[in-house]
Write a protein that holds these residues in place. Structure first.
Motif, PDB file in Angstrom:
ATOM      1  N   ALA A   1      11.351  13.333  -5.904  1.00 50.67           N
ATOM      2  CA  ALA A   1      10.667  14.601  -5.638  1.00 50.67           C
ATOM      3  C   ALA A   1       9.204  14.359  -5.259  1.00 50.67           C
ATOM      4  O   ALA A   1       8.622  15.136  -4.476  1.00 50.67           O
ATOM      5  N   ALA A   2       8.628  13.267  -5.792  1.00 49.24           N
ATOM      6  CA  ALA A   2       7.212  12.942  -5.492  1.00 49.24           C
ATOM      7  C   ALA A   2       7.059  12.262  -4.139  1.00 49.24           C
ATOM      8  O   ALA A   2       5.929  12.041  -3.677  1.00 49.24           O
ATOM      9  N   GLY A   3       8.195  11.871  -3.486  1.00 45.74           N
ATOM     10  CA  GLY A   3       8.112  11.266  -2.151  1.00 45.74           C
ATOM     11  C   GLY A   3       8.576   9.828  -2.065  1.00 45.74           C
ATOM     12  O   GLY A   3       8.426   9.194  -1.021  1.00 45.74           O
ATOM     13  N   GLY A   4       9.130   9.292  -3.171  1.00 52.89           N
ATOM     14  CA  GLY A   4       9.609   7.910  -3.128  1.00 52.89           C
ATOM     15  C   GLY A   4       8.467   6.902  -3.216  1.00 52.89           C
ATOM     16  O   GLY A   4       7.335   7.237  -3.559  1.00 52.89           O
ATOM     17  N   LEU A   5       8.752   5.666  -2.907  1.00 51.26           N
ATOM     18  CA  LEU A   5       7.759   4.598  -3.026  1.00 51.26           C
ATOM     19  C   LEU A   5       6.739   4.662  -1.889  1.00 51.26           C
ATOM     20  O   LEU A   5       7.102   4.765  -0.717  1.00 51.26           O
ATOM     21  N   PHE A   6       5.454   4.602  -2.246  1.00 55.39           N
ATOM     22  CA  PHE A   6       4.373   4.569  -1.259  1.00 55.39           C
ATOM     23  C   PHE A   6       3.905   3.120  -1.105  1.00 55.39           C
ATOM     24  O   PHE A   6       3.414   2.513  -2.056  1.00 55.39           O
ATOM     25  N   VAL A   7       4.119   2.551   0.082  1.00 52.60           N
ATOM     26  CA  VAL A   7       3.678   1.183   0.365  1.00 52.60           C
ATOM     27  C   VAL A   7       2.336   1.248   1.078  1.00 52.60           C
ATOM     28  O   VAL A   7       2.207   1.887   2.121  1.00 52.60           O
ATOM     29  N   LEU A   8       1.337   0.574   0.496  1.00 54.30           N
ATOM     30  CA  LEU A   8      -0.019   0.620   1.047  1.00 54.30           C
ATOM     31  C   LEU A   8      -0.470  -0.802   1.387  1.00 54.30           C
ATOM     32  O   LEU A   8      -0.523  -1.672   0.512  1.00 54.30           O
ATOM     33  N   GLY A   9      -0.778  -1.050   2.664  1.00 52.64           N
ATOM     34  CA  GLY A   9      -1.270  -2.366   3.076  1.00 52.64           C
ATOM     35  C   GLY A   9      -2.780  -2.365   3.157  1.00 52.64           C
ATOM     36  O   GLY A   9      -3.364  -1.496   3.801  1.00 52.64           O
ATOM     37  N   THR A  10      -3.437  -3.321   2.491  1.00 53.52           N
ATOM     38  CA  THR A  10      -4.907  -3.343   2.487  1.00 53.52           C
ATOM     39  C   THR A  10      -5.475  -3.978   3.756  1.00 53.52           C
ATOM     40  O   THR A  10      -6.664  -3.856   4.022  1.00 53.52           O
ATOM     41  N   GLU A  11      -4.666  -4.703   4.511  1.00 49.96           N
ATOM     42  CA  GLU A  11      -5.046  -5.169   5.843  1.00 49.96           C
ATOM     43  C   GLU A  11      -3.812  -5.721   6.529  1.00 49.96           C
ATOM     44  O   GLU A  11      -2.798  -5.997   5.892  1.00 49.96           O
ATOM     45  N   ARG A  12      -3.909  -5.883   7.827  1.00 52.68           N
ATOM     46  CA  ARG A  12      -2.778  -6.410   8.596  1.00 52.68           C
ATOM     47  C   ARG A  12      -2.709  -7.932   8.441  1.00 52.68           C
ATOM     48  O   ARG A  12      -3.731  -8.602   8.393  1.00 52.68           O
ATOM     49  N   HIS A  13      -1.483  -8.463   8.391  1.00 54.99           N
ATOM     50  CA  HIS A  13      -1.292  -9.905   8.355  1.00 54.99           C
ATOM     51  C   HIS A  13      -1.312 -10.463   9.776  1.00 54.99           C
ATOM     52  O   HIS A  13      -1.242  -9.711  10.747  1.00 54.99           O
ATOM     53  N   GLU A  14      -1.393 -11.779   9.873  1.00 52.63           N
ATOM     54  CA  GLU A  14      -1.359 -12.401  11.200  1.00 52.63           C
ATOM     55  C   GLU A  14      -0.021 -12.155  11.887  1.00 52.63           C
ATOM     56  O   GLU A  14       0.066 -12.117  13.096  1.00 52.63           O
ATOM     57  N   SER A  15       1.037 -11.993  11.097  1.00 48.17           N
ATOM     58  CA  SER A  15       2.369 -11.794  11.662  1.00 48.17           C
ATOM     59  C   SER A  15       2.841 -10.364  11.416  1.00 48.17           C
ATOM     60  O   SER A  15       2.778  -9.856  10.297  1.00 48.17           O
ATOM     61  N   ARG A  16       3.328  -9.718  12.470  1.00 45.81           N
ATOM     62  CA  ARG A  16       3.892  -8.372  12.311  1.00 45.81           C
ATOM     63  C   ARG A  16       5.076  -8.386  11.356  1.00 45.81           C
ATOM     64  O   ARG A  16       5.368  -7.406  10.684  1.00 45.81           O
ATOM     65  N   ARG A  17       5.761  -9.531  11.324  1.00 47.30           N
ATOM     66  CA  ARG A  17       6.940  -9.646  10.482  1.00 47.30           C
ATOM     67  C   ARG A  17       6.617  -9.411   9.008  1.00 47.30           C
ATOM     68  O   ARG A  17       7.365  -8.752   8.287  1.00 47.30           O
ATOM     69  N   ILE A  18       5.491  -9.967   8.550  1.00 43.36           N
ATOM     70  CA  ILE A  18       5.141  -9.826   7.133  1.00 43.36           C
ATOM     71  C   ILE A  18       4.725  -8.383   6.834  1.00 43.36           C
ATOM     72  O   ILE A  18       5.031  -7.844   5.760  1.00 43.36           O
ATOM     73  N   ASP A  19       4.073  -7.721   7.800  1.00 41.71           N
ATOM     74  CA  ASP A  19       3.783  -6.290   7.645  1.00 41.71           C
ATOM     75  C   ASP A  19       5.084  -5.500   7.519  1.00 41.71           C
ATOM     76  O   ASP A  19       5.208  -4.586   6.695  1.00 41.71           O
ATOM     77  N   ASN A  20       6.066  -5.846   8.362  1.00 39.21           N
ATOM     78  CA  ASN A  20       7.351  -5.134   8.322  1.00 39.21           C
ATOM     79  C   ASN A  20       8.090  -5.392   7.011  1.00 39.21           C
ATOM     80  O   ASN A  20       8.786  -4.516   6.502  1.00 39.21           O
ATOM     81  N   GLN A  21       7.953  -6.613   6.467  1.00 38.32           N
ATOM     82  CA  GLN A  21       8.579  -6.912   5.179  1.00 38.32           C
ATOM     83  C   GLN A  21       7.990  -6.037   4.084  1.00 38.32           C
ATOM     84  O   GLN A  21       8.708  -5.529   3.208  1.00 38.32           O
ATOM     85  N   LEU A  22       6.668  -5.879   4.123  1.00 35.59           N
ATOM     86  CA  LEU A  22       6.005  -5.029   3.121  1.00 35.59           C
ATOM     87  C   LEU A  22       6.481  -3.591   3.265  1.00 35.59           C
ATOM     88  O   LEU A  22       6.863  -2.947   2.278  1.00 35.59           O
ATOM     89  N   ARG A  23       6.488  -3.088   4.495  1.00 32.80           N
ATOM     90  CA  ARG A  23       6.957  -1.710   4.735  1.00 32.80           C
ATOM     91  C   ARG A  23       8.405  -1.543   4.271  1.00 32.80           C
ATOM     92  O   ARG A  23       8.784  -0.498   3.740  1.00 32.80           O
ATOM     93  N   GLY A  24       9.220  -2.563   4.511  1.00 33.55           N
ATOM     94  CA  GLY A  24      10.644  -2.474   4.214  1.00 33.55           C
ATOM     95  C   GLY A  24      10.973  -2.317   2.743  1.00 33.55           C
ATOM     96  O   GLY A  24      12.110  -2.009   2.380  1.00 33.55           O
ATOM     97  N   ARG A  25       9.970  -2.530   1.864  1.00 31.87           N
ATOM     98  CA  ARG A  25      10.196  -2.336   0.427  1.00 31.87           C
ATOM     99  C   ARG A  25      10.418  -0.868   0.089  1.00 31.87           C
ATOM    100  O   ARG A  25      10.963  -0.542  -0.959  1.00 31.87           O
ATOM    101  N   SER A  26       9.943   0.007   0.981  1.00 31.07           N
ATOM    102  CA  SER A  26      10.076   1.447   0.753  1.00 31.07           C
ATOM    103  C   SER A  26      11.201   1.998   1.619  1.00 31.07           C
ATOM    104  O   SER A  26      11.423   1.534   2.734  1.00 31.07           O
ATOM    105  N   GLY A  27      11.907   2.999   1.107  1.00 31.99           N
ATOM    106  CA  GLY A  27      12.953   3.661   1.892  1.00 31.99           C
ATOM    107  C   GLY A  27      14.266   2.921   1.905  1.00 31.99           C
ATOM    108  O   GLY A  27      15.011   2.982   2.883  1.00 31.99           O
ATOM    109  N   ARG A  28      14.607   2.208   0.821  1.00 33.52           N
ATOM    110  CA  ARG A  28      15.875   1.477   0.779  1.00 33.52           C
ATOM    111  C   ARG A  28      17.037   2.446   0.554  1.00 33.52           C
ATOM    112  O   ARG A  28      16.919   3.430  -0.168  1.00 33.52           O
ATOM    113  N   GLN A  29      18.172   2.155   1.200  1.00 34.41           N
ATOM    114  CA  GLN A  29      19.411   2.924   1.033  1.00 34.41           C
ATOM    115  C   GLN A  29      19.199   4.440   1.185  1.00 34.41           C
ATOM    116  O   GLN A  29      19.722   5.246   0.408  1.00 34.41           O
TER     117      GLN A  29
END
Length: 915
Positions: A543-571
């Motif tokens: 009801a509160a909106g699920g997990l909020f993933v907050l990145g404090t800065e971008r990584h050198e690789s987009r992949r690692i940013d996507n991994q962090l984002r992917g922690r939220s919104g599972r199933q």
């Protein structure tokens, strides 16, 4: 534009490929009712039936639908988990030797069981590769229940196992382990002295979990087994004292390349300082005599200026421990190579460990390319699809989610500086946490984690910090990061391996809260209470909106940013993600456009004010693509150089295997002796020359030194019709006769072992020296570019010529040792020692942060001569047998020679040790 329209109508090539697999999924579903009707015993007996069908020449592809249906039903009965249809598609992709890209929470661990089971049926072994020991043990226990139910054996490779335990694990149908353990075992096996001591079987199929982390991020990391060199700790400290007196004007730093060079004024200043310290030969820093000092000076500069405490490493218990740049974990036991780790130790004032010399090495790229079939799975691979195909010939297939993704990915927010940014982040986190929404914060370093922690303390926000300092609690902290109002700060979420479940993780809560409660009704009631609490808490978090993933800065690789984002919104859970950026961030500062951000933000932003723009986000992505392309070039270069060594490594390792497998190597040794005699005569008596032009005196000395003979050369030369071939033939006969006389004095099986031991030792010794020479060559080969030559081509030519010289040296060395060998009476030769399991690792800085390994070869007896006790190499002038009394060896045995007792250590470290 036309491509976009076509894609909208027909779908992408990935979509069409996935859709083509629906036919197989339908076939699998058709077998499900029949599997459900089987008893447990009948279901388990399917494995025997499948193996009989394979013997009847059915293929794995023909078995696939029924085998996958069998695993699906077994998982339902054993784990209470049923594979979704999209997971079946993932299983087919893995079986075909491709990469399955599946979102976080889509059940990759369960997907692997399908392809693992099918490919384990032939009995050749399947290796499941994980990123850490915890996951290897967890998955082997968890998914192992399914395999064991179906009659397959499961092994797991973790540190500190004995060779026999490793052998048993590799003999299993399915073997779990980390990439490091598999790689080290391969290198160790190829340093063994008997086939029976080796632990691995021939490679068949490997399935790599977090494939992007292992085959991309760690691809710059050669595994290296090495032995110690001389202690130079005083030199490191004195050079470090010189470097600490330098100021910023004395050097220029290139943060992109992680390199540093002295300015002209800085060079003059350093020369004076080194002269005063007594470290400089002559007055010019770059004279040949000062090569070693220059090397240590460069490493000390890098250690003091570029490598930062709490970012690149931490100091714990008086040791410098590397921080993995991709996962933020401590890499305990690993060390940077080439003197860099020692320079950092000198900088931090801790005990300086000695450097190491390479004995064996391989990159992950070349290790995993040895598997006939290689597949992998991860949440993020599409951005590196081209590299996966170029290097490994693996296609990336994006598997659709079981339930549509509900997460909202917001635009990035930009701030003027780090302080403004972290202030805004702390306020944003407090607001979300007060509303009961869990927050996962991703940082890029320990330093940033602890800075943010201070901001949150000021705001009064309760939180947990997950980074290299506290990695022991990693799984527990991550597992509960989805609880109501939880705030978790994590340094790089790549490959954490534990699901974040909204409302909390039942398994971890039971272990944490009920570990001491005995089995019984009271415990069952407590478990039901926890289940009910989790369900209620999950509803409030949703009801509160699920997990909020907050990145404090971008990584050198987009992949690692996507991994962090992917922690939220599972199933299908709701979720939110947002990145906060500032002009001070490393990515923008080092790789961003020089003036665009500065002009826009300084002119238009007040302190504490934020700006969000799709255009700015696009510019960030462009900067990331530049870094990714650069890193790919580095990894590709590592492969190109290691491919040269890899061809030579294969020759040496195949030769070792042939020697170990052969009952006798007499024919090999005889051929080596013949080639050596041919070389001796050819050097002294070149073709198309007269006898008076021959170097007879030089030939006589070489014959005495190498063959331990004193033939009547003068008499031979006086004969009519003398020619080099006649001299060569007579020398060959004399040398063969001398060796045959020695062989006749001892049992045939003992002589065979003697020859094997000498051959293997010589091979290992010269291969070790060859690797050291290749390392030195590679360090300077780039200078050939100044002569308009291509460094890699020059490296290939030089390395090939060096390899040929090494083979000649091995032939001569084996011939010489056997010719000079003396034999001490003994009933039977002792068994060759097994390789100990002790391994420490370090990072090689060949082209960035490269992982390598160091086995302390001095303590293992690898650097010293390892021969049976009955055999000792001796100088030609020494003819008397040594007494069995060690007291009489003093003065008769060189202090650097192997101890006659057969321990494998040098005499000065054994019976010749000074009291």
């Amino acid at each position: 534009m036309l491509g976009g329209i076509a894609k909208a109508i027909f779908g992408s090539s990935n979509d069409r490929y996935v859709k083509s697999l629906d036919k197989i999924v339908t076939q699998i579903a058709g077998f499900e009712p029949a599997m459900q009707a089987l008893s447990d015993e009948e279901l388990a007996a399917q494995t025997t039936r499948f193996r009989e069908r394979l013997e009847a020449e059915e293929t794995l592809d023909q078995l696939l639908p029924e085998a996958f249906a069998t695993v699906r039903e077994a998982a339902v009965r054993v784990l209470g988990m049923r594979h979704f249809d999209v997971q079946m598609i993932g299983g087919v992709v893995l079986h075909r030797g491709e990469i399955a890209e599946m979102r976080t929470g889509e059940g990759k661990t369960l997907v692997a069981t399908l392809a693992v089971y099918l490919n384990a049926l032939p009995g050749t072994g399947v290796h499941v590769v994980t990123v850490n020991d915890y996951l290897a043990r967890r998955d082997a226990d968890w998914m192992g229940q399914v395999y064991r139910f179906l009659g397959l054996t499961v092994g797991v490779i973790v540190p500190n196992l004995t060779d026999q335990q490793r052998r048993d694990a590799y003999a299993s149908d399915i073997t779990y382990g980390t990439n490091n353990e598999f790689g080290f075992d391969y290198l160790r096996d190829n340093m063994k002295y008997e086939r029976g001591q080796m632990v691995q079987r021939p490679f068949a199929h490997a399935i790599v979990d977090e494939v992007d982390s292992i085959l991309i991020d760690e691809a710059r990391t050669p595994l290296i087994i090495s032995g110690p060199t001389d202690d130079k700790s005083e030199l490191y400290m004195r050079v470090n004292d010189v470097v600490k007196t330098l100021v910023a004007e004395d050097y220029e730093v290139d943060e992109k390349q992680k390199s540093i060079i002295l300015t002209e004024d800085g060079t003059e200043k350093v020369e004076r300082l080194l002269e005063d310290a007594g470290l400089l030969e002559g007055s010019n820093l770059y004279d040949y005599e000062n090569t070693q000092v220059v090397h240590h000076l460069n490493q000390a500069l890098r250690a003091n200026v570029i490598f930062k405490r709490d970012t690149d490493y931490i100091v714990k218990d008086g040791k410098v421990i590397i921080i993995d740049e991709f996962t933020g974990r401590m890499m305990d036991g690993r060390r940077w190579s080439d003197g860099l780790h020692q320079a950092v130790e000198a900088k931090e004032g801790v005990t300086i460990e000695p450097e190491n010399q390479t004995l064996a090495s391989i990159t992950f790229q070349n290790y995993f390319r040895m598997y006939p079939k290689l597949s992998g799975m991860t949440g993020t691979a599409a951005t590196e699809a081209a590299e996966f195909y170029d290097i490994y010939k693996m296609n990336v297939v994006s598997i659709p989610t079981n339930v549509p993704v509900q997460r909202v990915d917001e635009e990035d927010e930009f701030y003027k500086n780090t302080i403004d940014k972290f202030g805004a982040i702390a306020k944003g986190i407090k607001e979300k946490a007060d509303n009961g929404q869990p927050v996962l914060v991703g940082t890029v370093s320990i330093e940033k984690s602890e800075l943010l922690s201070e901001f949150l303390k000021k705001e009064g926000v309760e939180h947990k910090v997950l980074n290299a300092r506290y990695h022991e609690m990693e799984a527990h902290i991550v597992a509960q990061a989805g609880r109501e109002g939880a705030v978790t700060i994590a340094t790089n979420m790549a490959g954490r391996g534990t699901d974040i479940q909204l409302g909390g993780n039942l398994e971890f809560r039971i272990n944490d809260e009920l570990s001491e409660m005995p089995e019984g009704p009271e415990r069952d009631a407590a478990i039901e209470r926890i289940k009910h609490e989790i369900e209620e808490e999950k509803a409030r978090v949703l009801a509160a909106g699920g997990l909020f993933v907050l990145g404090t800065e971008r990584h050198e690789s987009r992949r690692i940013d996507n991994q962090l984002r992917g922690r939220s919104g599972r199933q299908g859970d709701p979720g939110l993600s947002r990145f906060y950026l500032s002009l001070d961030d490393d990515l923008l500062r080092i790789f961003g456009p020089d003036t665009m951000f500065a002009k826009m933000m300084n002119a238009n932003l007040a302190d504490g004010e934020a700006i969000g723009s799709r255009w700015l986000s696009k510019a960030i992505e462009t900067a990331q693509k530049k870094v990714e392309a650069r890193n790919y070039d580095i990894r590709k270069q590592v492969v190109e150089y290691d491919d040269v060594m890899n061809d030579q490594r294969k020759v040496i390792y195949e030769q070792r295997a042939d020697i170990m497998d052969a009952e006798t190597v007499d024919d090999v040794v005889t051929d080596m002796r013949a080639e050596t005699v041919n070389g001796l005569v050819a050097d002294a008596c070149p073709p198309e020359t007269y006898p008076e032009q021959w170097n007879i005196e030089g030939l006589r000395q070489r014959i005495a030194d190498v063959l331990h003979l004193d033939p009547e050369l003068d008499a031979w030369i006086k004969e009519e019709a003398v020619d080099p071939e006649m001299i060569e033939q007579r020398l060959q006969e004399l040398a063969d006769a001398a060796v045959a006389a020695k062989a006749a004095d001892i049992p045939a099986d003992s002589w065979a072992q003697v020859e094997k031991s000498i051959l293997l030792q010589s091979l290992d010794h010269h291969w070790k020296e060859h690797l050291a020479t290749l390392d030195a060559l590679r360090a300077v080969i780039h200078l050939r570019a100044y002569a308009q030559k291509t460094p890699i081509n020059e490296y290939k030519q030089e390395a090939f010529a060096m390899f040929e010289r090494m083979l000649v040296e091995i032939r001569e060395d084996v011939t010489k040792v056997i010719a000079h060998a003396r034999f001490l009476p003994q009933d039977e030769p002792p068994p060759l020692p097994e390789m100990p399991d002790f391994v420490t690792e370090h990072l090689s800085m060949l082209s960035g942060a490269d992982d390598t390994v160091d086995i302390d070869a001095g303590s293992l007896g690898l650097v010293t001569t390892r021969l049976p006790t009955m055999l000792q190499a001796a100088p030609a002038s020494e003819t008397a047998l040594l007494s069995e009394d060690p007291a009489e060896w003093e003065g008769r045995v060189s202090r650097n020679a192997p101890c006659p007792c057969g321990s494998g250590r040098k005499y000065k470290h054994c019976h010749g040790a000074l009291q």
